[in-house]
Design a protein around this motif. Structure first.
Motif, PDB file in Angstrom:
ATOM      1  N   THR A  74      73.558  87.615  86.017  1.00  7.76           N
ATOM      2  CA  THR A  74      72.752  86.483  86.437  1.00  7.76           C
ATOM      3  C   THR A  74      72.813  86.345  87.961  1.00  7.76           C
ATOM      4  OG1 THR A  74      72.507  84.063  86.403  1.00  7.76           O
ATOM      5  CG2 THR A  74      74.702  84.950  85.927  1.00  7.76           C
ATOM      6  N   ASP A  77      71.533  82.124  88.960  1.00  7.81           N
ATOM      7  CA  ASP A  77      70.599  81.254  88.250  1.00  7.81           C
ATOM      8  C   ASP A  77      71.381  80.460  87.207  1.00  7.81           C
ATOM      9  OD1 ASP A  77      68.751  80.291  86.245  1.00  7.81           O
ATOM     10  OD2 ASP A  77      67.245  81.641  87.063  1.00  7.81           O
ATOM     11  N   SER A 176      74.372  76.719  92.304  1.00  6.20           N
ATOM     12  CA  SER A 176      75.177  77.877  91.923  1.00  6.20           C
ATOM     13  C   SER A 176      76.566  77.850  92.549  1.00  6.20           C
ATOM     14  CB  SER A 176      74.458  79.176  92.309  1.00  6.20           C
ATOM     15  OG  SER A 176      74.123  79.170  93.688  1.00  6.20           O
ATOM     16  N   ARG A 204      67.831  76.081  97.169  1.00  2.59           N
ATOM     17  CA  ARG A 204      67.833  76.279  95.720  1.00  2.59           C
ATOM     18  C   ARG A 204      66.861  77.362  95.262  1.00  2.59           C
ATOM     19  NH1 ARG A 204      68.991  71.035  96.833  1.00  2.59           N
ATOM     20  NH2 ARG A 204      70.668  70.049  95.600  1.00  2.59           N
ATOM     21  N   THR A 205      65.968  77.744  96.126  1.00  2.00           N
ATOM     22  CA  THR A 205      64.948  78.733  95.785  1.00  2.00           C
ATOM     23  C   THR A 205      64.781  79.722  96.936  1.00  2.00           C
ATOM     24  OG1 THR A 205      63.106  77.486  96.752  1.00  2.00           O
ATOM     25  CG2 THR A 205      63.688  76.981  94.455  1.00  2.00           C
ATOM     26  N   PHE A 231      74.082  82.823  94.442  1.00  2.00           N
ATOM     27  CA  PHE A 231      72.631  82.850  94.646  1.00  2.00           C
ATOM     28  C   PHE A 231      72.292  83.614  95.923  1.00  2.00           C
ATOM     29  CE2 PHE A 231      68.922  80.881  96.752  1.00  2.00           C
ATOM     30  CZ  PHE A 231      67.932  81.207  95.847  1.00  2.00           C
TER      31      PHE A 231
END
Length: 330
Positions: A74, A77, A176, A204-205, A231
């Motif tokens: 992962t 995420d 994360s 966050r993105t 992340f």
């Protein structure tokens, strides 16, 4: 000047879900579920697998004989970590090896009494994973990561390689890496003596990442610190390219960033943590209780420097700093 080469992932079969390898007749295989906080096929993550497998084999656990390992991946995420933790538990493992905070949070909620060996988790006491480092209690033990004071160390190294930096932005994903904020007080404590101003950008993105790096690039004499975060570590190539485009000096808590073009990285040897985690897996599979196995801290740290990135930024790396580096990319 010592260089290190990545040892590829060779000679092991990853067991997928829902297809599992059946135990040989007359033998009972132990089953290990592993959740790694990197994208599948990520070179850094494959290095973790290699170290883990080699250590297990030295302890007598062989995939062709007495153990099967189920892997999930992962890239920082949180929702995916929750889904994959459920998949691993549904496969009926005897033990779980869980990398990074988001994965441990997800696994703890569904594992029941299945033992968990956490790998590279910040401040597990404050996060409520264990009662104490010496006596974890419960069904979780494993390996913690950097102390809060590392925040100051990253800033010191950034200022050493890029002395003109006056505005430093610390970047991390609070989803994360909810504990990454623990490094900020130590960074604030050295603002005055090291003559810089600290800003914090939570992302966050991927769009957030691009926006944060672009804003930092608009600061006069700006620089970046990427705090420990699965992340951001899972987006190394993207981040290194964006940072280079903005012409910013940056330090990363994961040395693997320098292979993607990052300037300087300083942090613990994560492959070594996976290697050491095999010892706890061995003990627990042989009957030891996680509650009685103390949480351990890192013992090996790595400093990596990319001279190509330094040259592109017009930076001259001192011989003293180079002599301290474990890895130098020219």
């Amino acid at each position: 000047m010592r260089r290190r080469e990545f040892t590829g992932f060779v000679g092991w079969t990853i067991v997928g879900w829902p297809l599992l390898v059946h135990a040989q007749q007359g033998q009972s295989k132990k089953r290990i579920g592993v959740l790694i906080a990197r994208p599948e096929n990520d070179p850094e993550g494959e290095g973790y697998i290699t170290a883990f497998h080699q250590a297990l084999e030295q302890l007598g656990w062989k995939s062709s004989h007495n153990v099967e390992i189920i892997y999930r991946w992962t890239p920082g995420d949180v929702r995916l970590a929750e889904a994959l933790a459920k998949e691993l538990v549904a496969a009926g493992p005897d033990i779980l090896v869980i990398n990074a905070t988001a994965g441990v949070i997800a696994a703890r909620g569904v594992a029941g009494t299945i033992p968990i060996v956490m790998v590279a988790v910040a401040d597990p006491v404050a996060q409520g994973f264990v009662h104490s480092l010496e006596r974890p209690g419960g069904s979780i033990t494993g390996f913690a990561v950097e102390e809060p004071e590392m925040g100051a160390k990253w800033v010191e190294l950034l200022k050493e390689i890029a002395p003109k930096v006056r505005h430093i932005t610390a970047i991390y994903n609070p989803n994360s890496s909810p504990s990454a904020g623990m490094f900020l007080p130590a960074m604030k404590n050295v603002e005055v003596p090291l003559s810089f101003e600290l800003a914090v950008s939570q992302v966050r993105t991927e769009d957030d990442l691009e926006r944060a790096i672009t804003i930092a690039g608009g600061q006069q004499e700006g620089g970046l610190v990427f705090l420990p975060d699965s992340f951001t570590s899972s987006h190394r190539d993207m981040i290194a390219n964006l940072v280079a485009r903005q012409g910013l000096p940056a330090i990363y808590s994961t040395p693997a960033f320098v292979k993607s073009g990052g300037l300087i990285g300083y942090g613990f040897d994560r492959a070594d943590i996976f290697r050491r985690s095999a010892g706890y897996v061995d003990l627990i599979l042989k009957g030891e209780k996680p509650s009685q196995l103390p949480v351990q801290m890192p013992t090996k740290y790595e400093l990596a420097i990319n001279l190509r990135a330094a040259k592109a930024l017009g930076l001259s790396v001192s011989p003293t700093l180079l002599a301290r580096a474990d890895e130098v990319i020219e």
